[in-house]
Design a protein around this motif. Structure first.
Motif, mmCIF file in Angstrom:
data_model
loop_
_atom_site.group_PDB
_atom_site.id
_atom_site.type_symbol
_atom_site.label_atom_id
_atom_site.label_comp_id
_atom_site.label_asym_id
_atom_site.label_seq_id
_atom_site.Cartn_x
_atom_site.Cartn_y
_atom_site.Cartn_z
ATOM 1 N N MET A 1 0.810 -1.155 0.000
ATOM 2 C CA MET A 1 0.000 0.000 0.000
ATOM 3 C C MET A 1 0.886 1.265 0.000
ATOM 4 S SD MET A 1 -3.123 0.585 0.278
ATOM 5 C CE MET A 1 -4.433 1.281 0.970
ATOM 6 N N GLU A 2 1.941 1.208 0.667
ATOM 7 C CA GLU A 2 2.865 2.349 0.702
ATOM 8 C C GLU A 2 3.406 2.658 -0.684
ATOM 9 O OE1 GLU A 2 6.410 2.761 3.286
ATOM 10 O OE2 GLU A 2 4.965 1.896 4.661
ATOM 11 N N LYS A 3 3.620 1.654 -1.440
ATOM 12 C CA LYS A 3 4.159 1.827 -2.768
ATOM 13 C C LYS A 3 3.143 2.588 -3.617
ATOM 14 C CE LYS A 3 6.225 -0.662 -6.474
ATOM 15 N NZ LYS A 3 6.456 -1.836 -7.151
ATOM 16 N N LEU A 4 1.882 2.304 -3.466
ATOM 17 C CA LEU A 4 0.847 2.992 -4.231
ATOM 18 C C LEU A 4 0.781 4.462 -3.841
ATOM 19 C CD1 LEU A 4 -2.116 0.453 -4.279
ATOM 20 C CD2 LEU A 4 -0.712 1.157 -6.179
ATOM 21 N N VAL A 5 0.914 4.728 -2.592
ATOM 22 C CA VAL A 5 0.889 6.115 -2.112
ATOM 23 C C VAL A 5 2.149 6.840 -2.603
ATOM 24 C CG1 VAL A 5 0.901 7.565 -0.053
ATOM 25 C CG2 VAL A 5 -0.524 5.533 -0.141
ATOM 26 N N ASN A 6 3.285 6.233 -2.609
ATOM 27 C CA ASN A 6 4.524 6.853 -3.050
ATOM 28 C C ASN A 6 4.535 7.070 -4.559
ATOM 29 O OD1 ASN A 6 5.549 6.948 -0.503
ATOM 30 N ND2 ASN A 6 6.646 5.010 -0.687
ATOM 31 N N ASP A 7 3.896 6.161 -5.345
ATOM 32 C CA ASP A 7 3.907 6.256 -6.805
ATOM 33 C C ASP A 7 2.735 7.098 -7.321
ATOM 34 O OD1 ASP A 7 6.105 4.668 -7.043
ATOM 35 O OD2 ASP A 7 4.964 2.814 -7.380
ATOM 36 N N PHE A 8 2.002 7.746 -6.466
ATOM 37 C CA PHE A 8 0.839 8.520 -6.880
ATOM 38 C C PHE A 8 1.258 9.678 -7.763
ATOM 39 C CE2 PHE A 8 -2.218 11.972 -6.221
ATOM 40 C CZ PHE A 8 -3.361 11.346 -6.648
ATOM 41 N N SER A 9 0.466 9.781 -8.899
ATOM 42 C CA SER A 9 0.764 10.856 -9.839
ATOM 43 C C SER A 9 -0.547 11.592 -10.087
ATOM 44 C CB SER A 9 1.324 10.241 -11.109
ATOM 45 O OG SER A 9 1.170 11.097 -12.178
ATOM 46 N N LEU A 10 -0.502 12.913 -9.913
ATOM 47 C CA LEU A 10 -1.694 13.718 -10.051
ATOM 48 C C LEU A 10 -2.149 13.745 -11.512
ATOM 49 C CD1 LEU A 10 -3.639 15.464 -8.480
ATOM 50 C CD2 LEU A 10 -2.224 17.428 -9.067
ATOM 51 N N GLY A 11 -1.342 13.783 -12.474
ATOM 52 C CA GLY A 11 -1.686 13.813 -13.893
ATOM 53 C C GLY A 11 -2.384 12.521 -14.305
ATOM 54 N N LEU A 12 -1.787 11.447 -13.855
ATOM 55 C CA LEU A 12 -2.386 10.150 -14.170
ATOM 56 C C LEU A 12 -3.767 10.047 -13.524
ATOM 57 C CD1 LEU A 12 -1.973 7.325 -15.462
ATOM 58 C CD2 LEU A 12 -0.999 6.616 -13.290
ATOM 59 N N PHE A 13 -3.877 10.530 -12.306
ATOM 60 C CA PHE A 13 -5.142 10.495 -11.605
ATOM 61 C C PHE A 13 -6.172 11.337 -12.359
ATOM 62 C CE2 PHE A 13 -8.066 12.381 -8.491
ATOM 63 C CZ PHE A 13 -8.666 11.227 -8.019
ATOM 64 N N PHE A 14 -5.764 12.505 -12.822
ATOM 65 C CA PHE A 14 -6.637 13.401 -13.540
ATOM 66 C C PHE A 14 -7.140 12.733 -14.820
ATOM 67 C CE2 PHE A 14 -7.039 16.592 -16.914
ATOM 68 C CZ PHE A 14 -8.119 17.293 -16.436
ATOM 69 N N TRP A 15 -6.234 12.151 -15.599
ATOM 70 C CA TRP A 15 -6.644 11.499 -16.857
ATOM 71 C C TRP A 15 -7.501 10.271 -16.598
ATOM 72 C CZ3 TRP A 15 -6.908 13.865 -21.131
ATOM 73 C CH2 TRP A 15 -6.056 14.895 -21.426
ATOM 74 N N GLN A 16 -7.250 9.578 -15.605
ATOM 75 C CA GLN A 16 -8.082 8.398 -15.271
ATOM 76 C C GLN A 16 -9.483 8.857 -14.859
ATOM 77 O OE1 GLN A 16 -5.913 6.186 -12.328
ATOM 78 N NE2 GLN A 16 -4.764 5.029 -13.868
#
Length: 166
Positions: A1-16
């Motif tokens: 779970m930590e890895k997901l939080v560390n790899d979070f990208s706002l651009g990717l989140f926006f496009w998704q």
């Protein structure tokens, strides 16, 4: 779970998020109505099937009631026919018994009449035989008693005396 939080990208989140919204809009525009119509049709089909089953159940109950009523009527008719048959049988037996008694009494009366007529005929025959025998005996007695002249005279005298006395 930590890895997901560390790899979070706002651009990717926006496009998704944009792809998800577009996908939902496309689904609403093209798929939502046919799915809802299919679901509504399915609901109506199920409701119709339930109503038909209920009607069939009511009709079955009605048929069972009719069958029971018809069965009860048939039993009542059978009982009435059996009662009528018993009454007819009893009447026939009583009529036959009465007729047999009447015939028996008639035969007894005829037998009594026949016996009386035969008895009377036998009595007449017996009287005829007795009178014939009496005449024969009297004839033989007279012949023997009247064989001599003196006996004849005595008999004549005796009869004359009886005639005068009466």
């Amino acid at each position: 779970m930590e890895k997901l939080v560390n790899d979070f990208s706002l651009g990717l989140f926006f496009w998704q998020a944009i792809i998800l919204v577009v996908l939902i809009l496309l689904l609403v525009k093209f798929a939502w109505k046919p799915i809802m119509t299919a679901i509504t049709e399915r609901e109506q089909g199920i409701a119709n099937a339930i109503a038909a089953a209920e009607n069939a159940r009511k009709e079955m109950a009605s048929l069972q009631a009719d069958n029971q009523r018809i069965l009860n009527e048939a039993r009542a008719e059978r009982d009435a026919m059996m009662k009528e048959a018993r009454e007819i049988k009893e009447k026939l037996v009583a009529d036959a018994k009465a007729e047999a008694e009447a015939v028996g009494h008639k035969m007894i009366e005829q037998a009594k009449a026949t016996i009386n007529s035969e008895k009377n005929a036998a009595m007449a025959e017996l009287k005829n035989q007795v009178s014939a025998l009496s005449v024969e005996i009297a004839e033989k007695l007279l012949k023997t008693e009247l064989s001599n002249k003196e006996a004849q005279n005595n008999l004549v005298q005796k009869m004359l005396e009886e005639v005068k006395l009466n």
